[in-house]
Design a protein around this motif. Structure first.
Motif, short mmCIF file in Angstrom:
data_model
loop_
_atom_site.label_atom_id
_atom_site.label_comp_id
_atom_site.label_asym_id
_atom_site.label_seq_id
_atom_site.Cartn_x
_atom_site.Cartn_y
_atom_site.Cartn_z
N ALA A 117 0.86 -1.18 0.00
CA ALA A 117 0.00 0.00 0.00
C ALA A 117 0.90 1.22 0.00
N VAL B 173 0.07 8.01 -3.13
CA VAL B 173 0.18 8.67 -4.43
C VAL B 173 0.73 10.08 -4.21
N VAL C 73 -3.13 -3.87 -9.67
CA VAL C 73 -3.25 -2.58 -8.98
C VAL C 73 -4.68 -2.49 -8.45
N ARG C 74 -4.81 -2.09 -7.18
CA ARG C 74 -6.12 -1.95 -6.58
C ARG C 74 -6.22 -0.63 -5.84
N ALA C 75 -7.43 -0.14 -5.67
CA ALA C 75 -7.65 0.98 -4.77
C ALA C 75 -7.37 0.52 -3.34
N TYR C 76 -7.04 1.46 -2.46
CA TYR C 76 -6.75 1.10 -1.06
C TYR C 76 -7.16 2.23 -0.14
N MET D 14 -8.58 -3.06 0.95
CA MET D 14 -8.40 -2.96 -0.49
C MET D 14 -9.74 -2.67 -1.16
N LEU E 200 -7.97 -1.90 -10.23
CA LEU E 200 -7.78 -0.81 -11.19
C LEU E 200 -7.06 -1.27 -12.45
N VAL F 179 -5.27 7.85 -10.86
CA VAL F 179 -5.10 7.86 -9.40
C VAL F 179 -5.39 9.26 -8.88
N SER G 259 -3.95 10.11 -2.17
CA SER G 259 -4.66 8.90 -1.77
C SER G 259 -3.69 7.72 -1.75
N TYR G 260 -4.18 6.54 -1.44
CA TYR G 260 -3.37 5.34 -1.44
C TYR G 260 -3.85 4.36 -2.50
N ILE G 261 -2.92 3.58 -3.03
CA ILE G 261 -3.24 2.48 -3.92
C ILE G 261 -2.47 1.25 -3.46
#
Length: 205
Positions: A49, A52, A74-77, A84, A88, A112, A116-118
């Protein structure tokens, strides 16, 4: 007339190259290795994690170190709830026992949100298959941490980070290529030459 055309040509070239120069990228990374975490039934998805950076809107590429039958993802987090989100981007599935540095370049980048976090990492190719992702103890990357998805529930690998590179940049802005500029300037040159020729013919008549 010709001086005006040449001045315009020089200005357009400067604009074209200035636009390219302003397309800055930001890379965050954690390049140390030391241990591996298994990706298999019960531990389906593992990775990092990460935050960005400000001023960017696209994940242009990312790198992780993988082995076995796994797929980069890649995922949103949500860093507040440590959960999670949606997938993405999914890279090409890979196979092979040997650990390898895998770089994924999503076409057009992954959208992104700055600040934020990914999540970047890998998941099983299919149930029953397995692999590994490279980690490092000591949490060398201070703006994130290693996380995994265990039987559908998120968990933190406290004190660890995944080996990774992540390159971010702005959204691509269409800029005319030099060949397009050349066509425009060629037309202007012809028009200017014709006008100059007609003007001289009138003066000598």
């Amino acid at each position: 007339m010709y001086r005006t055309i040449l001045t315009a040509f020089a200005a357009l070239i400067v604009v074209a190259f200035a636009a390219a120069a302003n397309a800055q990228t930001v890379t965050v990374q954690q390049t140390q290795t030391g241990s591996t975490a298994s990706i298999l039934d019960g531990f389906q998805t593992r990775g990092e994690a990460l935050l960005v950076p400000n001023g960017v809107t696209r994940l242009q590429q990312f790198t992780v170190r993988l082995a076995g039958n796994v797929t980069p993802v890649v995922r949103a987090y949500d860093n507040t709830t440590k959960v999670m989100g949606a997938v993405l981007h999914t890279g090409a599935p890979r196979s092979g026992a040997a650990a390898d540095v895998v770089t994924v370049i999503p076409a057009g980048g992954v959208a992104v949100t700055p600040g934020s976090y990914i999540f970047i990492g890998a998941t099983q190719n299919a149930a029953g298959q397995s692999g590994t992702i490279e980690l490092r103890a000591g949490n060398p990357y201070q703006d994130g941490e290693a996380v995994d998805l265990r039987n559908g529930a998120d968990a933190q690998l406290t004190g660890y980070d995944a080996y990774f590179f992540a390159t971010f940049g702005p959204e691509a802005t269409p800029v005319p290529t030099l060949s397009e500029w050349a066509m425009i300037l060629f037309g202007l040159t012809l028009a200017g030459g014709a006008a100059l020729y007609i003007q001289r013919r009138r003066l000598t008549a």
